[in-house]
Every structure is written in C-alpha cells, then in structure tokens.
Design an enzyme around this catalytic site. Structure first.
Site, short mmCIF file in Angstrom:
data_model
loop_
_atom_site.label_atom_id
_atom_site.label_comp_id
_atom_site.label_asym_id
_atom_site.label_seq_id
_atom_site.Cartn_x
_atom_site.Cartn_y
_atom_site.Cartn_z
N ASP A 195 92.33 80.60 57.09
CA ASP A 195 91.52 81.71 57.57
C ASP A 195 91.20 81.55 59.06
OD1 ASP A 195 90.01 84.01 56.29
OD2 ASP A 195 88.31 83.03 57.25
N GLU A 204 96.01 82.76 59.68
CA GLU A 204 95.56 84.08 60.11
C GLU A 204 95.03 83.94 61.53
OE1 GLU A 204 92.18 87.44 59.06
OE2 GLU A 204 91.72 85.33 58.89
C1 GLC Z 1 89.33 86.54 57.32
C2 GLC Z 1 89.55 87.04 55.91
C3 GLC Z 1 88.47 88.03 55.60
C4 GLC Z 1 87.13 87.34 55.70
C5 GLC Z 1 86.96 86.70 57.08
C6 GLC Z 1 85.80 85.77 57.10
O1 GLC Z 1 89.51 87.53 58.26
O2 GLC Z 1 90.83 87.57 55.76
O3 GLC Z 1 88.64 88.61 54.34
O4 GLC Z 1 86.11 88.26 55.47
O5 GLC Z 1 88.07 85.95 57.45
O6 GLC Z 1 86.07 84.61 56.38
#
Ligand code: GLC
Ligand code: CA
Length: 583
Positions: free
Chosen positions: A227, A295
């Site tokens: 994440d 991500e």
């Molecule tokens: C990322 C996840 C999302 C989450 C955020 C905070 O962007 O994909 O769903 O709310 O992180 O952890």
C-alpha cells in the site's frame, strides 16, 4: 529478458500470470454475517482456476487479496491493528493457511496486501506510543509539538499550538495533523485520523516491519501488494507543500514533502533484498520468486515507474494506474501504453489495470447506451493481449457496474465525507460478487443483509447465468485467458504497434524472435461506434507490407469465427479481432 518461447521456463511466473484482485469483504460469505470471508474465497477457488483448465473455470494464475488482518475497519482493513493475524470476521490464521495450500494446489499464486505506511490507532504500537512522550515506542510514529499559536501573547499560553504545516488528510479533507490531548502533541494521519503514520526513519520500526514481511513469506505467500509505498518517508523538516492546480487526487498541493521523498527508494531496495532471500536461486528457478507490487499513489506515470529502481532492484512492479484515467479513445490508450513502456527502466516489466477497489469500475466508466458491453469486450481484449501483466478486479469478468449507494447505506469514510458528490466514494465499486440469481446473488445465504447492497440486475448478470451462455462476457474473458495460456507469445512476445489510434482503431502485433518458429498474433480493436471499411489501409506504412506477406487466420474475435481467413475487409463497431500467423 529472453523472449523465446523455448526459454519460457526462464521467464518469472509473475510476468506470465493473469492477476485477479479479491476484495475479501465482497467475494463470498460463508457464515451468514453478510461479510465475505476467507473460507468464502476457498469455496470459490475452482471458479478462479481449478488447475485443470476446465470450462467452468476462469483460469487466472494469481490472486491479490485486499487486507484481512485484525482491524477496527475504519478504512475496511487498510487500518491494521495486528499485522500477523486474521480478523475473526474473515476467519482464522488456519483458514489463511488452508487458502494458501488450496490455491497452490490449483497453481494459483497468492499475494497479500500489506499496509506499512500507517497502522490503526488501535494497534498496540500506537497505544503504547501515545501513552507518554517518553514511551520507548514514541518515535515509531510521527509527532510534532506544533507551531506557536497566532496571537498567543495576547491570549495567554493556553491556546493549542497551530498544526505544523499544510499537509492534508485525504479522506477527511482536513489538515493531516491530529491533536493528542494527553501528551499535547500532534500526530500525523494523512488518510483518516484513525490511521496514524509510522516513522520509517526509526530503525527499530523498520525492523519490526521487515519481521512482518518475513512472517507471511515464511507461511508461503508469493509476495505483497504494498500500500502507498511512495508515502513511507516524509520530509525531515516537515516543510509545507507548495500549492498546485490539481484538485483530484492531489487536493491542490504538490506532494513533494509529505510523499515521494527520495529516501523511500532505500526502503524499497531493502525490501527487495529481503524478498529475494526467499528465492536464492531465482535465476535458474524463476518460479520460486516472491514479489513486491507497489501502489504508488500518484497520477504521474514517470514517478510510479521509478519504483522499479534503475537497476531493477526495487519493486518487481509498480502499479500502472494510467488506464484508470483514460477517456474511451484508441489514441488515448495508445499514448497511455507508450507512456508506461517509455517510463519504466530498461529491463523492467510492464503491467496494466482497468479497475480496482479505489476507482469506479471501468464497465461503468466507459458506459455508452447499446455499446457498454461491447466496449467492455474491447477493454478486456486490450488488457489481456498487451505486453505486460494484467490485473483484473473481481467481477469485471461478468461486467459488474458501479452501484449508486444511498446515503444510509454508505460505508466508505471518504464516501461519507464527500456526500453527495458521488464521484469520490468507493462503495459503488465494492458491492458483493454476483454469483447467481438468488436474492443475495449467492454471496450470502442465510438472509442477513450484505454489508453493501447488491444491484438489482444481479438476477440476470451473474456467474451462473453467464457460464451457460457461450456469448457472455465471462466466457469472453475465459477464452482470452485461455488464448494467452495457449499462445505464450501473448505473454512474453514483443509488441509492435500497427495502428496507433487512427480511425479509433488500436492494432498491434505480438512476436517472438524469428528463429523460434512460434506464431505471431495481431490484435485489432475498434474503439469506435462506426464500421471502418478496408481497415488494413490504416496500417502503419512500414508495417503494411510485412503484414500482407503473411498468412493470417482468425484466432478469436467478436464478429468472426476462429480458423477462417481474415475475410471481410470491414472492421465492425467495437470489433475485437485476433489473428494468428504461423512463421
Ligand atoms: C491505498 C488503498 C486504499 C486505502 C489507502 C489507505 O490507497 O488502496 O484503499 O484506503 O491506501 O490505506
Ligand atoms: Ca462472513
């Protein structure tokens, strides 16, 4: 990387795999509480891949499962209070082990979602850190005394200090610093106040996080979806971000101090070393590799691509989110594809995604009366035939749509905050998987309402119905995935563009080296609502002759039967056409 078919066994599994994201709350409920769980995923594994390429099975190779750790669920699991267990709501650690074994039996890899930028405010680390300024874990989080209050001299020293800087909490649309009354300091939470951010500059914290990574790797997971990796390190002087003109998702700030700090790359390199230790002989046994898919929360493809590392020593893949923001246009997609191919460092492997749990589903994004379904096929064919690892989002294979959610049914904190603007809330794309025509779509059985409503069209649009219909979207996805498996050139072949969006057609060829004797495949996708006469006329001049020299037959398509010659020179509206030519 070699791209000869006969060297296929040397290509790491994740470059050949089709990934499928499961949002566990919404996949399959087995105990009747209206919330999906791990036993539910186990129950549906045969649907995903039964290991025997059975007609009833989709055939995906790897799963990414969104968080299932113990959590107060403020952000539905992206707020973790224990990194090494399973929330009772989803089952037990034993269930996870069973899931892993059962998945591996079917040749399905499993990567899990790890949220290392922040914990829940109920994590014991945070409870301890916030107990006193002298707590040994104080420095595991980011604290700041704040700036002196304005006019403090006038009002006495009792006023609360001002927030340290202008950083924002994106799901609260407020300043990201939260006052902790007991210890009279601010802590940082740039999502919600319940997700305090850890201090990655603290070496003990780092080691604790690496131990977490080892825990699941030791259990046998095939890797991680990490994440918000570009968020880990913040400016050491806590400087305010400069303002920008971009509203979404940047909230009018240039995120140079609260995200995207250069030191983050050191952490990625360290994580890569750690992960690589689990596959010491990866060169000879690339199937042993454990992977990191990160991500990188940004709309800047170049910035995301940097997370592969210039020596390919950071993440195996940084998510490419560029498709999430493209209008429906062959030219726009061509440019987007090229942007990513150009951005990633030499030797890095591309990836593509059309939908995930944070963005409106593409089925709805590309809605066009009478053509929505046809567009979904064009999109699927593109995703599954480009050079790069495809990531599917659960339900896209049956054309699940975004469901408008009534205010009283809202769950997502961001959706609640931004109500009634529907663009931002994430509930619409998180509704339960539609398995069959029963009242709760086969998602839950015992009559308890599912955690999010199920669209009425689930009676018609579901796995059971589409399985029986040879012309369904589900069977279209299945056939594409099967073609990818059968023709390794679709997995590892080079890509050459034949038509880069002219007349709204996107066309490309996938080949391997000539001496290899394996077939080439050409893909034609008409994004337009009009027929295009004599479509070969639009082939790039340098490709036209080469194309004509070959003997192409239909491999697969929406308008022509496999095995035939190309036939009609007209490309129909939203036609998908895959041609194959033996060398
Ligand atoms: C990322 C996840 C999302 C989450 C955020 C905070 O962007 O994909 O769903 O709310 O992180 O952890
Ligand atoms: Ca359940």
């Amino acid at each position: 990387m070699s791209n000869r078919i006969r060297d296929l066994h040397k290509v790491p599994w994740w470059q050949r795999a089709v990934f499928y994201q499961i949002y566990p709350r919404s996949f399959q409920d087995t105990n009747g509480d209206g919330i999906g769980d791990l036993p539910g995923i186990i129950r549906r594994l045969d649907y995903l891949n039964d290991g025997a390429q059975n007609a009833a099975s989709l055939g995906v190779d790897a799963l990414w499962i969104s968080p299932f750790y113990p959590s107060p669920m403020t952000d539905f699991g992206y707020d973790i209070k224990d990194y090494t267990d399973v929330d009772a709501m989803f089952g037990s650690l034993q269930d996870f082990k069973t899931l892993l074994t059962e998945a591996h039996k079917r040749n399905i890899r499993v990567i899990i979602d790890l949220v290392l930028n922040h914990t829940s405010d109920q994590h014991p680390w945070f409870i301890e850190a916030s107990s006193s300024r002298d707590s040994p874990r104080r420095d595991w989080y980011l604290w700041h005394p704040g700036r002196p209050p304005r006019f403090g001299w006038l009002l006495g020293q009792r006023r609360r200090p001002r927030k340290p800087n202008n950083w924002l909490a994106i799901f609260e649309l407020k300043g990201a610093w939260w006052w902790h009354r007991q210890t009279r300091e601010y802590y940082l939470g740039t999502f919600t106040r319940s997700q305090p951010e850890v201090n990655w500059r603290n070496l003990e914290l780092r080691e604790a996080m690496y131990d977490v990574m080892r825990f699941w790797l030791d259990l046998g997971v095939d890797g991680y979806r990490l994440d918000v990796v570009n968020w880990f390190i913040k400016d050491d002087q806590f400087r305010s971000n400069p303002w920008s003109m971009v509203m979404s998702p940047d909230l009018f700030q240039e995120h140079i101090y609260d995200r995207n700090r250069p030191e983050t790359h050191d952490i990625c390199r360290r994580m890569r070393t750690l992960t690589d230790e689990y596959a010491p002989d990866a060169r000879r046994r690339p199937n042993d590799e454990r992977i990191l898919v990160g991500e990188v929360f940004s709309r800047n493809a170049g910035l995301a691509a940097e997370f592969h590392g210039y020596n390919n020593d950071e993440l195996h893949m940084a998510f490419n989110f560029d498709f999430l923001y493209q209008p429906w246009s062959a030219r726009a997609f061509h440019q987007s594809i090229m942007r990513w191919y150009d951005a990633i460092p030499a030797g890095a492997w591309p990836n593509f995604t059309l939908s995930n749990h944070d963005q409106p589903r593409h089925y709805g994004r590309y809605r066009k009366p009478l053509f929505t379904e046809a567009r979904a096929r064009v999109a699927a064919a593109m995703l599954l035939t480009l050079k790069g690892t495809p990531f599917l989002y659960y339900g896209e294979e049956i054309g699940m749509d975004n469901l408008p959610i009534r205010r009283s049914d809202l769950q997502d904190p961001f959706g609640k905050k931004t109500w009634p603007i529907r663009k931002f809330g994430r509930d619409p794309e998180r509704t339960p998987m539609q398995w069959d025509s029963s009242p709760f779509a086969g998602f839950t059985e015992h009559g308890r309402r599912p955690w999010l409503p199920i669209p009425r069209n689930s009676v018609r649009r579901n796995v059971e119905v589409q399985r029986e219909d040879p012309r369904s979207l589900l069977n279209f996805y299945r056939a594409l995935i099967a073609a990818r498996k059968k023709h390794a050139v679709l997995q590892i072949g080079e890509i050459t563009f034949l038509i880069p969006g002219t007349r709204n057609i996107l066309a490309y060829r996938r080949d391997v080296q000539h001496d290899d004797g394996s077939p080439s495949i050409a893909v034609f996708l008409n994004f337009g609502l009009r027929r295009v006469l004599d479509f070969q006329r639009y082939l790039h001049p340098s490709e036209r002759e080469r194309f004509a020299e070959r003997n192409w037959t239909v491999l697969f398509g929406t308008h022509r039967d496999a095995g035939n010659a190309v036939g009609l020179p007209t490309l129909q509206a939203c036609e998908v056409l895959l041609l194959v030519s033996e060398n």
